[in-house]
Design an enzyme around this catalytic site. Structure first.
Site, PDB file in Angstrom:
ATOM      1  N   ASP A   1     -17.131  -0.936   3.180  1.00  0.00           N
ATOM      2  CA  ASP A   1     -15.920  -0.124   3.063  1.00  0.00           C
ATOM      3  C   ASP A   1     -15.543   0.037   1.585  1.00  0.00           C
ATOM      4  O   ASP A   1     -16.250  -0.436   0.697  1.00  0.00           O
ATOM      5  CB  ASP A   1     -14.780  -0.717   3.899  1.00  0.00           C
ATOM      6  CG  ASP A   1     -14.157  -1.955   3.281  1.00  0.00           C
ATOM      7  OD1 ASP A   1     -14.833  -2.651   2.512  1.00  0.00           O
ATOM      8  OD2 ASP A   1     -12.977  -2.240   3.578  1.00  0.00           O
TER       9      ASP A   1
ATOM     10  N   ASP B   1     -14.877  -5.486   1.398  1.00  0.00           N
ATOM     11  CA  ASP B   1     -14.604  -6.703   2.179  1.00  0.00           C
ATOM     12  C   ASP B   1     -14.989  -6.560   3.654  1.00  0.00           C
ATOM     13  O   ASP B   1     -14.806  -7.485   4.436  1.00  0.00           O
ATOM     14  CB  ASP B   1     -13.148  -7.176   2.022  1.00  0.00           C
ATOM     15  CG  ASP B   1     -12.108  -6.170   2.472  1.00  0.00           C
ATOM     16  OD1 ASP B   1     -12.491  -5.127   3.045  1.00  0.00           O
ATOM     17  OD2 ASP B   1     -10.907  -6.412   2.244  1.00  0.00           O
ATOM     18  N   ARG B   2     -15.556  -5.386   4.046  1.00  0.00           N
ATOM     19  CA  ARG B   2     -15.979  -5.196   5.437  1.00  0.00           C
ATOM     20  C   ARG B   2     -17.385  -4.615   5.476  1.00  0.00           C
ATOM     21  O   ARG B   2     -17.801  -3.913   4.576  1.00  0.00           O
ATOM     22  CB  ARG B   2     -15.004  -4.265   6.169  1.00  0.00           C
ATOM     23  CG  ARG B   2     -13.598  -4.831   6.230  1.00  0.00           C
ATOM     24  CD  ARG B   2     -12.690  -4.008   7.099  1.00  0.00           C
ATOM     25  NE  ARG B   2     -12.515  -2.669   6.601  1.00  0.00           N
ATOM     26  CZ  ARG B   2     -12.496  -1.584   7.377  1.00  0.00           C
ATOM     27  NH1 ARG B   2     -12.672  -1.687   8.688  1.00  0.00           N
ATOM     28  NH2 ARG B   2     -12.308  -0.393   6.860  1.00  0.00           N
TER      29      ARG B   2
ATOM     30  N   ASP C   1     -13.477  -1.205  -0.551  1.00  0.00           N
ATOM     31  CA  ASP C   1     -13.310  -2.314  -1.502  1.00  0.00           C
ATOM     32  C   ASP C   1     -14.271  -3.480  -1.247  1.00  0.00           C
ATOM     33  O   ASP C   1     -14.170  -4.527  -1.879  1.00  0.00           O
ATOM     34  CB  ASP C   1     -11.857  -2.805  -1.543  1.00  0.00           C
ATOM     35  CG  ASP C   1     -11.384  -3.489  -0.271  1.00  0.00           C
ATOM     36  OD1 ASP C   1     -11.922  -3.175   0.807  1.00  0.00           O
ATOM     37  OD2 ASP C   1     -10.465  -4.328  -0.347  1.00  0.00           O
TER      38      ASP C   1
ATOM     39  N   HIS D   1     -13.768  -7.407   9.148  1.00  0.00           N
ATOM     40  CA  HIS D   1     -13.539  -8.542   8.253  1.00  0.00           C
ATOM     41  C   HIS D   1     -14.171  -9.790   8.882  1.00  0.00           C
ATOM     42  O   HIS D   1     -13.844 -10.142  10.010  1.00  0.00           O
ATOM     43  CB  HIS D   1     -12.031  -8.815   8.081  1.00  0.00           C
ATOM     44  CG  HIS D   1     -11.288  -7.728   7.375  1.00  0.00           C
ATOM     45  ND1 HIS D   1     -11.210  -7.644   6.005  1.00  0.00           N
ATOM     46  CD2 HIS D   1     -10.580  -6.680   7.850  1.00  0.00           C
ATOM     47  CE1 HIS D   1     -10.483  -6.591   5.671  1.00  0.00           C
ATOM     48  NE2 HIS D   1     -10.092  -5.984   6.767  1.00  0.00           N
TER      49      HIS D   1
ATOM     50  N   ARG E   1       0.840  -1.192   0.000  1.00  0.00           N
ATOM     51  CA  ARG E   1       0.000   0.000   0.000  1.00  0.00           C
ATOM     52  C   ARG E   1       0.877   1.245   0.000  1.00  0.00           C
ATOM     53  O   ARG E   1       1.847   1.309   0.748  1.00  0.00           O
ATOM     54  CB  ARG E   1      -0.871   0.009   1.255  1.00  0.00           C
ATOM     55  CG  ARG E   1      -2.239   0.612   1.024  1.00  0.00           C
ATOM     56  CD  ARG E   1      -3.078   0.579   2.261  1.00  0.00           C
ATOM     57  NE  ARG E   1      -3.373  -0.759   2.742  1.00  0.00           N
ATOM     58  CZ  ARG E   1      -3.961  -0.999   3.901  1.00  0.00           C
ATOM     59  NH1 ARG E   1      -4.313   0.000   4.682  1.00  0.00           N
ATOM     60  NH2 ARG E   1      -4.218  -2.235   4.273  1.00  0.00           N
TER      61      ARG E   1
ATOM     62  N   SER F   1      -8.298  -0.108  -0.296  1.00  0.00           N
ATOM     63  CA  SER F   1      -9.193  -0.442   0.811  1.00  0.00           C
ATOM     64  C   SER F   1      -9.928   0.810   1.291  1.00  0.00           C
ATOM     65  O   SER F   1     -10.616   1.442   0.519  1.00  0.00           O
ATOM     66  CB  SER F   1      -8.411  -1.126   1.934  1.00  0.00           C
ATOM     67  OG  SER F   1      -9.276  -1.598   2.925  1.00  0.00           O
ATOM     68  N   HIS F   2      -9.766   1.188   2.571  1.00  0.00           N
ATOM     69  CA  HIS F   2     -10.479   2.356   3.105  1.00  0.00           C
ATOM     70  C   HIS F   2      -9.544   3.555   3.255  1.00  0.00           C
ATOM     71  O   HIS F   2      -9.868   4.519   3.929  1.00  0.00           O
ATOM     72  CB  HIS F   2     -11.115   2.002   4.456  1.00  0.00           C
ATOM     73  CG  HIS F   2     -10.103   1.539   5.454  1.00  0.00           C
ATOM     74  ND1 HIS F   2      -9.629   0.249   5.483  1.00  0.00           N
ATOM     75  CD2 HIS F   2      -9.442   2.200   6.433  1.00  0.00           C
ATOM     76  CE1 HIS F   2      -8.717   0.142   6.446  1.00  0.00           C
ATOM     77  NE2 HIS F   2      -8.599   1.305   7.033  1.00  0.00           N
TER      78      HIS F   2
ATOM     79  N   LYS G   1      -3.690  -6.505  -2.772  1.00  0.00           N
ATOM     80  CA  LYS G   1      -3.935  -7.654  -1.887  1.00  0.00           C
ATOM     81  C   LYS G   1      -3.704  -8.896  -2.747  1.00  0.00           C
ATOM     82  O   LYS G   1      -4.313  -9.028  -3.813  1.00  0.00           O
ATOM     83  CB  LYS G   1      -5.357  -7.620  -1.324  1.00  0.00           C
ATOM     84  CG  LYS G   1      -5.585  -6.478  -0.341  1.00  0.00           C
ATOM     85  CD  LYS G   1      -6.998  -6.442   0.220  1.00  0.00           C
ATOM     86  CE  LYS G   1      -7.153  -5.286   1.215  1.00  0.00           C
ATOM     87  NZ  LYS G   1      -8.537  -5.145   1.700  1.00  0.00           N
TER      88      LYS G   1
END
Length: 464
Positions: A243, A247-248, A245, A330, A21, A109-110, A119
């Site tokens: 979020d 995944d949460r 992407d 997650h 990242r 992501s966030h 990832k």
């Protein structure tokens, strides 16, 4: 290796514990991502993998970086299957669905809009920790395969939606508020939940990498203000948020109470254990201490583990547990699903449970709860959080403690609460969390930590 290929300098700070990242155009450039792609392709070949699926979130830098990544992978002689702009869990799904067992999600992501990252899953293994450092060393040493991989496109969104619809059934239709935060979940979630039988009040479901409305991180209560307002203004039953992407998951009751992921996990554990009696349920050190007795009560075996989606996935694989989750949001279903973290599937499973009741809200509000703080952070210089934790572990005296857990930082268990201090693996901060039976116990536990932190590191500015 072909001497004509120039390897750019790889900024060490982009190689994080669970992913790669960095800031686009500064630490994370197309050249750097191309080199990482070459390294990933070389690793894939070493593991007898022939193709890697690539998906990207809705960030403005996604197309350029995904293109550079694909070029690098193909230079190693590995094929690339481009699945386009999709949530990270859809990219994970593609690795199963397309049978390639390897995938990379280009996602920040966030993080703020100027960030992006990768990832990575190679041959079914999520790269984390030492594997990510080894990838960096491989690239710098020029230990890279050569070849000419093919590039093909595939659309797996329909297959992903169908797979969930075949698995999850709602006992009744539900009206819900859905906030996608202008993240990539907006490309799939509204369609999925409508097909599940939901009437949706949509918020910010247009994918926009500028995130013009609010930051796409439902773990921060301030980012759920729009959901809370929409629940007040409409006849929707509950609210969910994703979020950046996808995944949460964030969950909000009709009256605006945020149901944090450790309490969501109680609901999922009771449901899964009804079909997998005696199953292990894995959760991270930040979760409520009310979770372990709940899991035991429902016939399961609680397993506390380190924070981090890649570390939890690894533990899930090793243990054969049917379910895992962490405080950040997650959640990993192995029962009926593939064991990767997926906010959309988690939302579908949540509604499946809640739709069995006439009203979802009493079910959510009756979950055990305690007085607790949100996640608190002490900002420090790079490397200092780990040094501080080493000092605490060596010298701290918590006289009233029943147990001290050191699998990830320091979690001190009392008869009436707990305190946690752990070094973040992604930013130079110490993460703190406190929980207790009441406000007095919370204040006492915080005073214990205040004393020991000040002794270990004089002059520290504390957030509590």
């Amino acid at each position: 290796m072909n001497a004509s290929v120039q390897i750019p300098a790889l900024p060490p700070e982009i190689f994080k514990a669970y992913d790669i990242r960095g800031i686009v155009g500064k630490s994370l450039t197309a050249d750097v991502v191309r080199a990482i792609g070459h390294g990933l392709g070389s690793l894939a070949r070493e593991r007898q993998q022939t193709a890697i699926a690539i998906g990207r979130d809705g960030r403005l830098s996604g197309p350029e970086l995904a293109g550079a990544l694909a070029d690098g992978i193909r230079t190693a002689g590995v094929d690339v299957i481009d699945i386009g702009c999709v949530p990270t869990p859809v990219t994970y799904f593609a690795a199963h669905h397309l049978g390639c067992h390897s995938c990379v999600s280009v996602t920040g992501s966030h993080n703020p809009p100027d960030y992006n990252g990768l990832k990575m899953v190679i041959g079914g293994e999520t790269l984390a920790g030492e594997a990510i450092q080894a990838l960096k060393r491989r690239i710098e040493a020029g230990d890279l395969a050569r070849g000419e991989g093919k590039l093909t496109q595939a659309d797996v969104k329909a297959a992903y939606v169908e797979r969930i619809l075949a698995d999850v059934k709602l006992a009744r239709p539900m009206k819900i508020v859905m906030d996608c935060g202008n993240g990539v979940a907006g490309a799939v979630a509204p369609e999925l939940f409508k097909k599940l039988g939901c009437d949706i009040v949509p918020l910010f479901c247009e994918v926009d990498g500028n995130f013009p409305n609010h930051h796409p991180d439902p773990s921060k209560p301030e980012n759920l203000a729009d959901v809370i307002r929409a629940l007040k203004e409409t006849d929707a039953e509950i609210g969910i948020a994703f979020d950046g992407d996808g995944d949460r998951l964030g969950v909000v009751t009709k009256d605006g109470e945020v149901i944090f992921p450790d309490r969501q996990l109680m609901l999922f554990a009771a449901d899964v254990l009804s079909r997998v009696p005696g199953g292990e349920i894995v959760y991270d050190v930040k979760c409520t201490r009310l979770l372990a007795p709940w899991i035991r009560e429902h016939g399961g075996k609680p397993v506390m583990w380190q924070t981090g989606h890649a570390l939890i996935k690894k533990k899930l694989k090793e243990s054969g547990a049917p379910l895992a989750g962490e405080m950040s949001g997650h959640v990993f279903f192995k029962e009926r699903w593939f064991g990767f973290d997926d906010g959309l599937y988690t939302g579908a499973r949540l509604l499946e449970i809640l739709a069995r009741a006439a009203d979802a809200n009493p079910v959510l509000k009756s979950l055990p709860n305690a007085t607790s703080t949100p996640e608190l952070n002490i900002k420090m210089a790079e490397g200092e959080p780990f040094a501080l934790l080493d000092k605490l572990k060596a010298g701290a005296k918590f006289e009233a403690a029943r147990e001290i857990i050191t699998i990830d930082g320091l979690r001190v268990e009392y008869a009436d609460g707990f305190g946690l201090a752990r070094p973040s693996n992604t930013t130079p901060v110490v993460v703190l969390r406190f929980e207790a039976d009441n406000a007095e116990a919370l204040a006492r536990i915080q005073a214990d930590f205040r004393r020991e932190l000040a002794a270990a590191w004089p002059g520290l500015t504390l957030p509590f």
